[in-house]
Design a protein around this motif. Structure first.
Motif, PDB file in Angstrom:
ATOM      1  N   MET A  58     -12.776   0.493   2.357  1.00 31.78           N
ATOM      2  CA  MET A  58     -13.163   0.999   1.064  1.00 31.78           C
ATOM      3  C   MET A  58     -12.643   0.054  -0.026  1.00 31.78           C
ATOM      4  O   MET A  58     -11.601  -0.562   0.130  1.00 31.78           O
ATOM      5  CB  MET A  58     -12.578   2.385   0.835  1.00 31.78           C
ATOM      6  CG  MET A  58     -12.992   3.413   1.864  1.00 31.78           C
ATOM      7  SD  MET A  58     -14.713   3.824   1.612  1.00 31.78           S
ATOM      8  CE  MET A  58     -15.023   4.784   3.045  1.00 31.78           C
ATOM      9  N   ILE A  59     -13.362  -0.013  -1.106  1.00 30.05           N
ATOM     10  CA  ILE A  59     -12.969  -0.885  -2.204  1.00 30.05           C
ATOM     11  C   ILE A  59     -11.587  -0.503  -2.718  1.00 30.05           C
ATOM     12  O   ILE A  59     -10.773  -1.373  -3.024  1.00 30.05           O
ATOM     13  CB  ILE A  59     -14.034  -0.849  -3.328  1.00 30.05           C
ATOM     14  CG1 ILE A  59     -15.342  -1.456  -2.813  1.00 30.05           C
ATOM     15  CG2 ILE A  59     -13.539  -1.573  -4.572  1.00 30.05           C
ATOM     16  CD1 ILE A  59     -16.523  -1.300  -3.748  1.00 30.05           C
ATOM     17  N   ARG A  60     -11.286   0.781  -2.739  1.00 29.49           N
ATOM     18  CA  ARG A  60      -9.987   1.234  -3.247  1.00 29.49           C
ATOM     19  C   ARG A  60      -8.814   0.791  -2.359  1.00 29.49           C
ATOM     20  O   ARG A  60      -7.667   0.865  -2.769  1.00 29.49           O
ATOM     21  CB  ARG A  60      -9.984   2.751  -3.405  1.00 29.49           C
ATOM     22  CG  ARG A  60     -10.009   3.492  -2.087  1.00 29.49           C
ATOM     23  CD  ARG A  60      -9.893   5.009  -2.272  1.00 29.49           C
ATOM     24  NE  ARG A  60      -9.933   5.672  -1.002  1.00 29.49           N
ATOM     25  CZ  ARG A  60     -11.021   6.132  -0.399  1.00 29.49           C
ATOM     26  NH1 ARG A  60     -12.191   5.989  -0.995  1.00 29.49           N
ATOM     27  NH2 ARG A  60     -10.960   6.718   0.774  1.00 29.49           N
ATOM     28  N   ASP A  61      -9.104   0.338  -1.145  1.00 30.23           N
ATOM     29  CA  ASP A  61      -8.053  -0.093  -0.227  1.00 30.23           C
ATOM     30  C   ASP A  61      -7.589  -1.528  -0.463  1.00 30.23           C
ATOM     31  O   ASP A  61      -6.662  -2.000   0.192  1.00 30.23           O
ATOM     32  CB  ASP A  61      -8.528   0.058   1.227  1.00 30.23           C
ATOM     33  CG  ASP A  61      -8.721   1.512   1.604  1.00 30.23           C
ATOM     34  OD1 ASP A  61      -8.042   2.379   1.010  1.00 30.23           O
ATOM     35  OD2 ASP A  61      -9.553   1.791   2.489  1.00 30.23           O
ATOM     36  N   VAL A  62      -8.234  -2.228  -1.386  1.00 30.80           N
ATOM     37  CA  VAL A  62      -7.834  -3.592  -1.725  1.00 30.80           C
ATOM     38  C   VAL A  62      -6.952  -3.531  -2.965  1.00 30.80           C
ATOM     39  O   VAL A  62      -7.355  -3.017  -3.998  1.00 30.80           O
ATOM     40  CB  VAL A  62      -9.060  -4.496  -1.990  1.00 30.80           C
ATOM     41  CG1 VAL A  62      -8.616  -5.897  -2.385  1.00 30.80           C
ATOM     42  CG2 VAL A  62      -9.973  -4.531  -0.777  1.00 30.80           C
ATOM     43  N   ASP A  63      -5.729  -4.030  -2.836  1.00 31.42           N
ATOM     44  CA  ASP A  63      -4.817  -4.134  -3.978  1.00 31.42           C
ATOM     45  C   ASP A  63      -4.854  -5.595  -4.424  1.00 31.42           C
ATOM     46  O   ASP A  63      -4.185  -6.451  -3.848  1.00 31.42           O
ATOM     47  CB  ASP A  63      -3.406  -3.711  -3.574  1.00 31.42           C
ATOM     48  CG  ASP A  63      -2.442  -3.703  -4.755  1.00 31.42           C
ATOM     49  OD1 ASP A  63      -2.675  -4.458  -5.736  1.00 31.42           O
ATOM     50  OD2 ASP A  63      -1.454  -2.951  -4.697  1.00 31.42           O
ATOM     51  N   TRP A  64      -5.658  -5.858  -5.440  1.00 28.61           N
ATOM     52  CA  TRP A  64      -5.893  -7.230  -5.889  1.00 28.61           C
ATOM     53  C   TRP A  64      -4.627  -7.856  -6.443  1.00 28.61           C
ATOM     54  O   TRP A  64      -4.393  -9.055  -6.248  1.00 28.61           O
ATOM     55  CB  TRP A  64      -7.010  -7.259  -6.927  1.00 28.61           C
ATOM     56  CG  TRP A  64      -8.305  -6.755  -6.378  1.00 28.61           C
ATOM     57  CD1 TRP A  64      -8.857  -5.518  -6.596  1.00 28.61           C
ATOM     58  CD2 TRP A  64      -9.204  -7.435  -5.492  1.00 28.61           C
ATOM     59  NE1 TRP A  64     -10.041  -5.404  -5.901  1.00 28.61           N
ATOM     60  CE2 TRP A  64     -10.283  -6.562  -5.217  1.00 28.61           C
ATOM     61  CE3 TRP A  64      -9.200  -8.692  -4.907  1.00 28.61           C
ATOM     62  CZ2 TRP A  64     -11.342  -6.902  -4.390  1.00 28.61           C
ATOM     63  CZ3 TRP A  64     -10.253  -9.040  -4.072  1.00 28.61           C
ATOM     64  CH2 TRP A  64     -11.314  -8.159  -3.823  1.00 28.61           C
ATOM     65  N   HIS A  65      -3.799  -7.071  -7.135  1.00 27.41           N
ATOM     66  CA  HIS A  65      -2.578  -7.622  -7.749  1.00 27.41           C
ATOM     67  C   HIS A  65      -1.523  -7.958  -6.694  1.00 27.41           C
ATOM     68  O   HIS A  65      -0.853  -8.980  -6.793  1.00 27.41           O
ATOM     69  CB  HIS A  65      -2.013  -6.647  -8.783  1.00 27.41           C
ATOM     70  CG  HIS A  65      -2.933  -6.458  -9.945  1.00 27.41           C
ATOM     71  ND1 HIS A  65      -3.179  -7.447 -10.876  1.00 27.41           N
ATOM     72  CD2 HIS A  65      -3.682  -5.399 -10.316  1.00 27.41           C
ATOM     73  CE1 HIS A  65      -4.040  -7.009 -11.765  1.00 27.41           C
ATOM     74  NE2 HIS A  65      -4.372  -5.765 -11.454  1.00 27.41           N
ATOM     75  N   ALA A  66      -1.379  -7.105  -5.687  1.00 24.81           N
ATOM     76  CA  ALA A  66      -0.383  -7.345  -4.634  1.00 24.81           C
ATOM     77  C   ALA A  66      -0.911  -8.296  -3.554  1.00 24.81           C
ATOM     78  O   ALA A  66      -0.141  -8.824  -2.761  1.00 24.81           O
ATOM     79  CB  ALA A  66       0.030  -6.018  -3.995  1.00 24.81           C
ATOM     80  N   GLY A  67      -2.240  -8.484  -3.526  1.00 27.61           N
ATOM     81  CA  GLY A  67      -2.839  -9.338  -2.499  1.00 27.61           C
ATOM     82  C   GLY A  67      -2.747  -8.712  -1.116  1.00 27.61           C
ATOM     83  O   GLY A  67      -2.401  -9.381  -0.142  1.00 27.61           O
ATOM     84  N   THR A  68      -3.056  -7.414  -1.049  1.00 24.14           N
ATOM     85  CA  THR A  68      -3.004  -6.698   0.231  1.00 24.14           C
ATOM     86  C   THR A  68      -4.257  -5.863   0.421  1.00 24.14           C
ATOM     87  O   THR A  68      -4.982  -5.570  -0.530  1.00 24.14           O
ATOM     88  CB  THR A  68      -1.780  -5.759   0.307  1.00 24.14           C
ATOM     89  OG1 THR A  68      -1.870  -4.770  -0.731  1.00 24.14           O
ATOM     90  CG2 THR A  68      -0.477  -6.525   0.194  1.00 24.14           C
ATOM     91  N   VAL A  69      -4.465  -5.470   1.666  1.00 19.87           N
ATOM     92  CA  VAL A  69      -5.543  -4.550   2.008  1.00 19.87           C
ATOM     93  C   VAL A  69      -4.960  -3.487   2.936  1.00 19.87           C
ATOM     94  O   VAL A  69      -4.177  -3.797   3.836  1.00 19.87           O
ATOM     95  CB  VAL A  69      -6.755  -5.285   2.642  1.00 19.87           C
ATOM     96  CG1 VAL A  69      -6.387  -5.959   3.945  1.00 19.87           C
ATOM     97  CG2 VAL A  69      -7.924  -4.340   2.834  1.00 19.87           C
ATOM     98  N   THR A  70      -5.327  -2.234   2.699  1.00 17.22           N
ATOM     99  CA  THR A  70      -4.860  -1.129   3.529  1.00 17.22           C
ATOM    100  C   THR A  70      -5.946  -0.787   4.535  1.00 17.22           C
ATOM    101  O   THR A  70      -7.106  -0.581   4.161  1.00 17.22           O
ATOM    102  CB  THR A  70      -4.536   0.109   2.664  1.00 17.22           C
ATOM    103  OG1 THR A  70      -3.529  -0.265   1.718  1.00 17.22           O
ATOM    104  CG2 THR A  70      -4.032   1.257   3.516  1.00 17.22           C
ATOM    105  N   LEU A  71      -5.578  -0.771   5.807  1.00 14.58           N
ATOM    106  CA  LEU A  71      -6.508  -0.396   6.875  1.00 14.58           C
ATOM    107  C   LEU A  71      -6.258   1.052   7.246  1.00 14.58           C
ATOM    108  O   LEU A  71      -5.135   1.437   7.559  1.00 14.58           O
ATOM    109  CB  LEU A  71      -6.305  -1.301   8.093  1.00 14.58           C
ATOM    110  CG  LEU A  71      -6.467  -2.791   7.858  1.00 14.58           C
ATOM    111  CD1 LEU A  71      -6.255  -3.550   9.152  1.00 14.58           C
ATOM    112  CD2 LEU A  71      -7.831  -3.108   7.273  1.00 14.58           C
ATOM    113  N   ARG A  72      -7.309   1.848   7.210  1.00 14.34           N
ATOM    114  CA  ARG A  72      -7.212   3.273   7.532  1.00 14.34           C
ATOM    115  C   ARG A  72      -8.273   3.629   8.564  1.00 14.34           C
ATOM    116  O   ARG A  72      -9.274   2.957   8.691  1.00 14.34           O
ATOM    117  CB  ARG A  72      -7.492   4.135   6.298  1.00 14.34           C
ATOM    118  CG  ARG A  72      -6.692   3.815   5.096  1.00 14.34           C
ATOM    119  CD  ARG A  72      -7.245   4.591   3.874  1.00 14.34           C
ATOM    120  NE  ARG A  72      -6.843   3.987   2.639  1.00 14.34           N
ATOM    121  CZ  ARG A  72      -5.711   4.261   2.025  1.00 14.34           C
ATOM    122  NH1 ARG A  72      -4.888   5.141   2.524  1.00 14.34           N
ATOM    123  NH2 ARG A  72      -5.418   3.658   0.896  1.00 14.34           N
TER     124      ARG A  72
END
Length: 142
Positions: A1-15
């Motif tokens: 999901m787009i909301r799972d990308v943290d552009w500032h931290a440079g991370t992506v959450t996998l759920r």
């Protein structure tokens, strides 16, 4: 999901993955830039929050992992690899990471393995095939 990308931290959450756990992974800058470019210029305009979509029956649907697996298999067949799969890509990645100096723990983290034994299986090199590769004679300069 787009909301799972943290552009500032440079991370992506996998759920919602096969392991039924949630992981936060680093998003390399080049990957983040490519993803941002896709979202801005290529992704169909849609209210669906999934990053990758396909149009089916006039509705935008998220692309499933099965669709990705089929796409990888077809791409492998097009270039003549008859037994090519997403699993083969994971195996190749594990081997390349080890060959380039990554620790088994680092490889396990990237592949999201809980057990280093599982990672050892993925990162196993084909020693018999490697022994057939001729190496330059020490001191020969080539």
């Amino acid at each position: 999901m787009i909301r799972d990308v943290d552009w500032h931290a440079g991370t992506v959450t996998l759920r919602g993955t096969k392991s039924l756990r949630q992981d936060i992974l680093p998003l390399p800058m080049e990957t983040g830039q490519a993803l941002a470019d896709y979202l801005q210029h290529e992704r169909p305009h849609s209210s669906n929050p999934a990053i990758f979509l396909r149009s089916q029956g006039g509705r935008d649907q998220p692309i499933t992992s099965m669709a990705i697996q089929k796409l990888i298999k077809r791409a492998g067949h097009r270039i003549g690899l008859m037994h090519f799969s997403a699993h083969a890509l994971r195996h190749t990645l594990a081997c390349r990471l080890v060959e380039n100096g990554s620790s088994l723990k680092e490889v396990a983290d990237v592949l999201r393995h809980r057990s280093l034994e599982t990672t050892r299986i993925y990162a196993k090199l084909d020693t018999p095939k490697l022994s057939a590769v001729p190496l330059p004679w020490p001191g020969s300069g080539s």
